[in-house]
Design a protein around this motif. Structure first.
Motif, PDB file in Angstrom:
ATOM      1  N   GLY A  17       0.821  -1.206   0.000  1.00  0.00           N
ATOM      2  CA  GLY A  17       0.000   0.000   0.000  1.00  0.00           C
ATOM      3  C   GLY A  17       0.850   1.249   0.000  1.00  0.00           C
ATOM      4  O   GLY A  17       1.908   1.295  -0.610  1.00  0.00           O
ATOM      5  N   LYS A  18       0.375   2.265   0.722  1.00  0.00           N
ATOM      6  CA  LYS A  18       1.034   3.571   0.762  1.00  0.00           C
ATOM      7  C   LYS A  18       1.528   3.858   2.172  1.00  0.00           C
ATOM      8  O   LYS A  18       1.035   3.305   3.141  1.00  0.00           O
ATOM      9  N   CYS A  32       3.710   6.251  12.762  1.00  0.00           N
ATOM     10  CA  CYS A  32       4.110   5.578  11.534  1.00  0.00           C
ATOM     11  C   CYS A  32       3.423   4.227  11.375  1.00  0.00           C
ATOM     12  O   CYS A  32       4.082   3.210  11.264  1.00  0.00           O
ATOM     13  N   PRO A  33       2.064   4.176  11.361  1.00  0.00           N
ATOM     14  CA  PRO A  33       1.455   2.893  11.060  1.00  0.00           C
ATOM     15  C   PRO A  33       1.923   2.449   9.682  1.00  0.00           C
ATOM     16  O   PRO A  33       2.181   3.278   8.806  1.00  0.00           O
ATOM     17  N   ASP A  34       2.085   1.151   9.505  1.00  0.00           N
ATOM     18  CA  ASP A  34       2.606   0.655   8.236  1.00  0.00           C
ATOM     19  C   ASP A  34       2.298  -0.820   8.084  1.00  0.00           C
ATOM     20  O   ASP A  34       2.043  -1.520   9.075  1.00  0.00           O
ATOM     21  N   ILE A  35       2.331  -1.300   6.842  1.00  0.00           N
ATOM     22  CA  ILE A  35       2.123  -2.708   6.522  1.00  0.00           C
ATOM     23  C   ILE A  35       3.225  -3.119   5.549  1.00  0.00           C
ATOM     24  O   ILE A  35       3.394  -2.484   4.505  1.00  0.00           O
ATOM     25  N   TRP A  36       3.974  -4.166   5.902  1.00  0.00           N
ATOM     26  CA  TRP A  36       5.117  -4.595   5.093  1.00  0.00           C
ATOM     27  C   TRP A  36       5.099  -6.092   4.826  1.00  0.00           C
ATOM     28  O   TRP A  36       4.766  -6.882   5.709  1.00  0.00           O
ATOM     29  N   ARG A  37       5.497  -6.466   3.628  1.00  0.00           N
ATOM     30  CA  ARG A  37       5.755  -7.871   3.317  1.00  0.00           C
ATOM     31  C   ARG A  37       7.200  -8.148   3.716  1.00  0.00           C
ATOM     32  O   ARG A  37       8.104  -7.347   3.438  1.00  0.00           O
ATOM     33  N   MET A  77      -5.320   2.921   5.242  1.00  0.00           N
ATOM     34  CA  MET A  77      -4.047   2.259   4.991  1.00  0.00           C
ATOM     35  C   MET A  77      -4.278   0.809   4.566  1.00  0.00           C
ATOM     36  O   MET A  77      -3.659   0.319   3.618  1.00  0.00           O
ATOM     37  N   PHE A  78      -5.181   0.127   5.245  1.00  0.00           N
ATOM     38  CA  PHE A  78      -5.482  -1.258   4.900  1.00  0.00           C
ATOM     39  C   PHE A  78      -6.112  -1.323   3.511  1.00  0.00           C
ATOM     40  O   PHE A  78      -5.766  -2.171   2.697  1.00  0.00           O
ATOM     41  N   THR A  79      -7.033  -0.394   3.212  1.00  0.00           N
ATOM     42  CA  THR A  79      -7.658  -0.348   1.891  1.00  0.00           C
ATOM     43  C   THR A  79      -6.617  -0.105   0.811  1.00  0.00           C
ATOM     44  O   THR A  79      -6.630  -0.756  -0.241  1.00  0.00           O
ATOM     45  N   ALA A  80      -5.689   0.820   1.055  1.00  0.00           N
ATOM     46  CA  ALA A  80      -4.649   1.127   0.075  1.00  0.00           C
ATOM     47  C   ALA A  80      -3.731  -0.066  -0.165  1.00  0.00           C
ATOM     48  O   ALA A  80      -3.133  -0.190  -1.234  1.00  0.00           O
TER      49      ALA A  80
END
Length: 88
Positions: A17-18, A32-37, A77-80
């Motif tokens: 995402g973004k 800094c919420p974030d989602i990473w592979r 963030m989850f949608t993105a």
């Protein structure tokens, strides 16, 4: 079948995402919420720890081990991350 265990040696591979800044979810300082592979295919989520707030009202069948934390990230963030998650 053995239970899944997180691998602490896995490395951040790519953002899903973004960034929080791109989505307006950060003032650029310490949020800094974030989602990473991760490079092993797992996903790391950085969010607000709300384990204690939700512990007494988890849905039936949902449990947290003592070493697990429930984190919340902004919905946008989850949608993105949706397309990236589908390709992960």
């Amino acid at each position: 079948m053995s239970s899944w265990k997180a691998d602490p040696s896995a490395l951040f591979e790519r953002r899903l995402g973004k960034s929080a800044k791109e989505l307006g979810n950060s003032d650029g300082r310490d949020e800094c919420p974030d989602i990473w592979r991760l490079d092993n295919g797992d996903v790391a989520v950085i969010g607000t720890d709300l384990t204690d707030a939700y512990a007494s009202r988890l849905p039936g069948g949902v449990t947290l081990a003592p070493y697990e934390r429930l984190v919340v990230v902004p919905g946008n963030m989850f949608t993105a991350a949706g397309e990236d998650v589908a390709d992960a």
